[in-house]
Design a protein around this motif. Structure first.
Motif, PDB file in Angstrom:
ATOM      1  N   PRO A 173      -5.947  62.782  23.487  1.00 32.86           N
ATOM      2  CA  PRO A 173      -5.039  62.090  24.451  1.00 32.86           C
ATOM      3  C   PRO A 173      -4.533  63.792  25.074  1.00 32.86           C
ATOM      4  O   PRO A 173      -3.557  64.499  24.340  1.00 32.86           O
ATOM      5  CB  PRO A 173      -3.968  61.426  23.716  1.00 32.86           C
ATOM      6  CG  PRO A 173      -4.211  61.670  22.738  1.00 32.86           C
ATOM      7  CD  PRO A 173      -5.941  62.274  22.448  1.00 32.86           C
ATOM      8  N   ARG A 174      -4.324  63.516  26.534  1.00 29.22           N
ATOM      9  CA  ARG A 174      -3.623  64.394  27.256  1.00 29.22           C
ATOM     10  C   ARG A 174      -2.790  63.876  28.882  1.00 29.22           C
ATOM     11  O   ARG A 174      -3.691  63.606  29.552  1.00 29.22           O
ATOM     12  CB  ARG A 174      -4.470  66.097  28.065  1.00 29.22           C
ATOM     13  CG  ARG A 174      -5.166  67.021  25.999  1.00 29.22           C
ATOM     14  CD  ARG A 174      -3.975  67.798  26.336  1.00 29.22           C
ATOM     15  NE  ARG A 174      -3.883  69.105  25.479  1.00 29.22           N
ATOM     16  CZ  ARG A 174      -4.451  68.204  24.866  1.00 29.22           C
ATOM     17  NH1 ARG A 174      -4.986  67.620  23.572  1.00 29.22           N
ATOM     18  NH2 ARG A 174      -4.869  69.828  23.442  1.00 29.22           N
ATOM     19  N   THR A 175      -1.236  63.444  28.267  1.00 27.33           N
ATOM     20  CA  THR A 175      -1.059  62.655  29.566  1.00 27.33           C
ATOM     21  C   THR A 175       0.636  63.717  30.132  1.00 27.33           C
ATOM     22  O   THR A 175       1.106  64.245  29.462  1.00 27.33           O
ATOM     23  CB  THR A 175      -0.149  61.534  28.629  1.00 27.33           C
ATOM     24  OG1 THR A 175      -1.007  60.501  28.314  1.00 27.33           O
ATOM     25  CG2 THR A 175       0.000  60.776  30.210  1.00 27.33           C
ATOM     26  N   ALA A 251       1.132  61.302  19.754  1.00 25.14           N
ATOM     27  CA  ALA A 251       2.884  60.641  20.450  1.00 25.14           C
ATOM     28  C   ALA A 251       1.861  58.881  21.315  1.00 25.14           C
ATOM     29  O   ALA A 251       0.759  59.545  22.465  1.00 25.14           O
ATOM     30  CB  ALA A 251       3.271  61.411  20.870  1.00 25.14           C
ATOM     31  N   VAL A 252       2.706  58.219  21.869  1.00 26.73           N
ATOM     32  CA  VAL A 252       2.749  57.427  22.339  1.00 26.73           C
ATOM     33  C   VAL A 252       3.355  56.632  23.187  1.00 26.73           C
ATOM     34  O   VAL A 252       4.272  56.598  22.332  1.00 26.73           O
ATOM     35  CB  VAL A 252       1.625  55.823  21.511  1.00 26.73           C
ATOM     36  CG1 VAL A 252       1.219  54.772  22.436  1.00 26.73           C
ATOM     37  CG2 VAL A 252       0.598  56.870  21.001  1.00 26.73           C
ATOM     38  N   SER A 253       3.688  56.520  24.249  1.00 25.58           N
ATOM     39  CA  SER A 253       4.871  56.212  25.382  1.00 25.58           C
ATOM     40  C   SER A 253       4.218  54.385  25.423  1.00 25.58           C
ATOM     41  O   SER A 253       3.344  54.268  24.682  1.00 25.58           O
ATOM     42  CB  SER A 253       4.627  56.719  26.146  1.00 25.58           C
ATOM     43  OG  SER A 253       3.404  56.112  27.396  1.00 25.58           O
ATOM     44  N   ASP A 254       5.409  53.765  25.606  1.00 26.28           N
ATOM     45  CA  ASP A 254       5.308  52.319  25.974  1.00 26.28           C
ATOM     46  C   ASP A 254       4.995  52.248  27.312  1.00 26.28           C
ATOM     47  O   ASP A 254       5.154  50.874  27.641  1.00 26.28           O
ATOM     48  CB  ASP A 254       6.946  51.844  25.494  1.00 26.28           C
ATOM     49  CG  ASP A 254       7.535  52.267  26.907  1.00 26.28           C
ATOM     50  OD1 ASP A 254       7.988  53.242  27.021  1.00 26.28           O
ATOM     51  OD2 ASP A 254       8.941  51.974  26.499  1.00 26.28           O
ATOM     52  N   ARG A 257       0.695  52.618  27.486  1.00 28.48           N
ATOM     53  CA  ARG A 257       0.252  53.151  26.197  1.00 28.48           C
ATOM     54  C   ARG A 257      -0.678  54.699  25.815  1.00 28.48           C
ATOM     55  O   ARG A 257      -1.949  54.586  25.582  1.00 28.48           O
ATOM     56  CB  ARG A 257      -1.378  51.879  26.099  1.00 28.48           C
ATOM     57  CG  ARG A 257      -1.029  50.545  25.112  1.00 28.48           C
ATOM     58  CD  ARG A 257       0.231  50.138  24.170  1.00 28.48           C
ATOM     59  NE  ARG A 257      -0.747  51.057  22.391  1.00 28.48           N
ATOM     60  CZ  ARG A 257       0.111  51.498  21.491  1.00 28.48           C
ATOM     61  NH1 ARG A 257       1.353  50.892  21.550  1.00 28.48           N
ATOM     62  NH2 ARG A 257      -0.318  51.309  19.990  1.00 28.48           N
ATOM     63  N   GLU A 258      -0.356  55.661  26.794  1.00 30.36           N
ATOM     64  CA  GLU A 258      -0.935  56.470  27.079  1.00 30.36           C
ATOM     65  C   GLU A 258       0.035  57.515  25.848  1.00 30.36           C
ATOM     66  O   GLU A 258       0.907  56.503  25.445  1.00 30.36           O
ATOM     67  CB  GLU A 258      -0.301  57.358  28.616  1.00 30.36           C
ATOM     68  CG  GLU A 258      -0.663  56.515  29.703  1.00 30.36           C
ATOM     69  CD  GLU A 258      -0.073  56.905  31.069  1.00 30.36           C
ATOM     70  OE1 GLU A 258       0.840  58.204  30.687  1.00 30.36           O
ATOM     71  OE2 GLU A 258      -0.989  57.397  32.173  1.00 30.36           O
ATOM     72  N   GLY A 259      -0.892  58.354  26.458  1.00 30.80           N
ATOM     73  CA  GLY A 259      -0.297  59.162  25.102  1.00 30.80           C
ATOM     74  C   GLY A 259      -0.969  60.614  24.718  1.00 30.80           C
ATOM     75  O   GLY A 259      -1.774  60.869  25.917  1.00 30.80           O
ATOM     76  N   SER A 260      -0.067  62.124  24.208  1.00 31.02           N
ATOM     77  CA  SER A 260      -0.552  62.492  23.959  1.00 31.02           C
ATOM     78  C   SER A 260      -0.921  63.050  22.482  1.00 31.02           C
ATOM     79  O   SER A 260      -0.405  62.848  21.744  1.00 31.02           O
ATOM     80  CB  SER A 260       0.753  63.652  24.602  1.00 31.02           C
ATOM     81  OG  SER A 260       0.198  63.424  26.178  1.00 31.02           O
ATOM     82  N   ALA A 261      -1.293  64.838  22.239  1.00 34.33           N
ATOM     83  CA  ALA A 261      -1.520  65.158  20.960  1.00 34.33           C
ATOM     84  C   ALA A 261      -1.311  67.194  20.948  1.00 34.33           C
ATOM     85  O   ALA A 261      -2.112  67.113  21.812  1.00 34.33           O
ATOM     86  CB  ALA A 261      -3.285  65.276  20.554  1.00 34.33           C
TER      87      ALA A 261
END
Length: 394
Positions: A173-175, A251-254, A257-261
Motif C-alpha cells: 500500500p502506498r497512499t 498503517a491504516v487510516s480511518d 481504509r487506506e493504508g501505507s507501508a
C-alpha cells in the motif's frame, strides 16, 4: 442391448481377464460439469455349453456393476497480487461458475525462490473472488514491485483438480499523504522500540531467519497513556542476536481504509550472547556458554511375542528441550553500571518466575520457550554457575 444378448464383445482368454477396448464418448461443456457412468458386467453362457441348461438360447448369469465419475476441470486465472496491513491478497476467476470450490497446497515464492507462503489452503470459494492469506501465514513480506510465483491446486465442488501457476508483481500500500515515518530507538534487553504516528490501525512485522529459513513475527504494541497523549504508537522489537533484520510497518487510516507501508533494513545491534526477554525484563549470558538442545519424538514401545526386540511406534508430536549453562557475577559484587549489559543470578530467578520468554542465541536463532528451572552453584564468593532449563513452545 437386446434381451438374452451380450452387450459387449470383450476380448481375452476364456475365464480370464476380459478387456474392452472401445470408448464411450462423454461431452462436458457449458451444459454439463459432471457425468456419472454406471457400468454393469454380466456373465454370458451361449446355448448348449452346459448339459443341465434347460433353455435353447443364450443365458445371462451373475453380474456386478460400478460407477465412473467424469468431472470437468476448471480454467483458473490468478492476478493482482497485493499486500494489505494484515493479508496477502490474490484475485482469481474461474470458468467453473458454481460455488463451494477449494484451494490446496498454495505456495508463494519470491524472485530468488525463497518461500513467502508454504502450504496454505482455503475452502467454500466462489468461482471468482480474492484469496486472502493472513500475514501470520507468511515467512516474509515481499518487497514492493517484486515478482512472485504462485502455485496451487484448484479443486472444484465435484472434485476435479487443476494445477495453477501464476507469476506477477506484488504491490504494497502506498497512499499519498499517509506517511508511516517510523523511528527506532534502543531499549533495555537489547530490544528496539518502533515509534510512529497514532493511526487508527498499525502493524509492525519483524523479518529474520530461523533454521536457515525466513521467519516472520508480529511485534507487540507497548503504547502507554503518555504515548497516546503525544499521538504516537510504540511497538517492541526483539531482533535476532548479531544478525541484520528487516522491519515492515503498516498503517491504516480511518478514511476509506487506506493504508501505507514502510520497510526498514536494520543492522545487528546486539553482541553475540544468549538473551532472554520476558515482559519488560531480560537476562543475558555471554557467548562462551554451554548449550545442549535435544528433540524427543512422541513414541511408545511394545514387546511382541516371537520378536527379540521391541516394536516402536511414533506419534504426531515432539518435545524440544534446551539447557544453557554459564557463570555470572553475584548480585552483591556487580560493579556499578555493569547491570546494563550483564546479568546476575537475580535476573535468572525472575526469569524462572516469569515462566515464558523469548530466547535469542548467538547463531541468530530465536525460540519461544517455557523456562522450567534456573539452578545455581557457588564456585567462589563472587561467581555463580547458572543453568537454565527450558522447553520449546509451539
Amino acid at each position: 442391448g437386446d434381451p438374452w444378448a451380450d452387450y459387449i464383445e470383450a476380448g481375452g482368454a476364456a475365464y480370464g481377464m476380459k478387456r474392452w477396448d472401445e470408448g464411450i464418448d462423454v461431452v462436458l461443456g457449458s451444459l454439463y460439469d459432471k457425468v456419472v457412468l454406471q457400468i454393469e458386467v454380466m456373465r454370458f453362457e451361449p446355448a448348449g455349453r452346459a448339459p443341465s441348461m434347460a433353455v435353447s438360447g443364450p443365458v445371462h448369469g451373475g453380474s456386478t456393476s460400478d460407477y465412473v465419475v467424469v468431472c470437468r476441470a476448471a480454467q483458473v486465472q490468478l492476478f493482482d497480487f497485493k499486500m494489505t496491513a494484515q493479508d496477502l491478497c490474490i484475485d482469481y476467476v474461474s470458468d467453473f461458475e458454481r460455488p463451494w470450490n477449494g484451494v490446496s497446497g498454495l505456495t508463494v515464492t519470491d524472485e530468488g525462490g525463497a518461500p513467502v507462503v508454504s502450504g496454505w489452503a482455503a475452502s467454500a470459494l466462489d468461482y471468482q473472488g480474492t484469496l486472502i492469506v493472513p500475514t501470520s501465514y507468511l515467512s516474509s513480506i515481499p518487497a514492493h514491485g517484486s515478482a512472485l510465483t504462485v502455485k496451487c491446486d484448484w479443486v472444484t465442488c465435484d472434485g476435479a483438480v487443476t494445477h495453477v501457476v501464476a507469476v506477477g508483481e506484488v504491490t504494497l500500500p502506498r497512499t499519498t499523504g499517509l506517511d508511516v515515518e517510523p523511528t527506532f530507538s534502543a531499549a533495555p534487553g537489547y530490544r528496539q522500540v518502533c515509534e510512529m504516528p497514532a493511526y487508527p490501525e498499525a502493524f509492525v512485522w519483524l523479518e529474520s531467519e530461523r533454521d536457515g529459513a525466513p521467519y516472520l513475527s508480529e511485534c507487540e504494541e507497548v503504547t502507554t497513556d503518555a504515548d497516546r497523549a503525544r499521538e504516537v504508537r510504540r511497538f517492541s522489537i526483539v531482533p535476532p542476536v548479531a544478525r541484520p533484520y528487516k522491519v515492515t510497518v503498516f498503517a491504516v487510516s480511518d478514511q476509506n481504509r487506506e493504508g501505507s507501508a514502510e520497510r526498514s533494513f536494520m543492522k545487528a545491534d546486539c553482541p553475540r550472547s544468549y538473551v532472554w526477554n520476558f515482559g519488560d525484563d531480560w537476562a543475558r549470558l555471554p557467548f562462551d556458554t554451554e548449550r545442549n538442545v535435544s528433540l524427543t519424538r512422541d513414541s511408545a514401545a511394545y514387546q511382541t511375542n516371537g520378536k527379540a526386540r521391541e516394536s516402536v511406534y511414533f506419534g504426531e508430536g515432539s518435545a524440544g528441550e534446551i539447557n544453557v549453562s554459564s557463570r555470572v557475577l553475584d548480585d552483591s559484587v556487580m560493579p556499578e553500571g555493569f547491570e546494563d549489559t550483564h546479568s546476575g543470578y537475580g535476573d535468572f530467578e525472575r526469569l524462572a518466575a516469569a515462566g515464558y520468554a523469548v530466547l535469542r542465541t548467538p547463531d541468530g536463532m530465536r525460540y519461544d520457550v517455557a523456562v522450567t528451572a534456573a539452578s545455581q552453584s557457588v564456585k567462589r564468593s563472587q561467581w555463580r554457575d547458572v543453568t537454565v532449563t527450558m522447553r520449546e513452545r509451539a
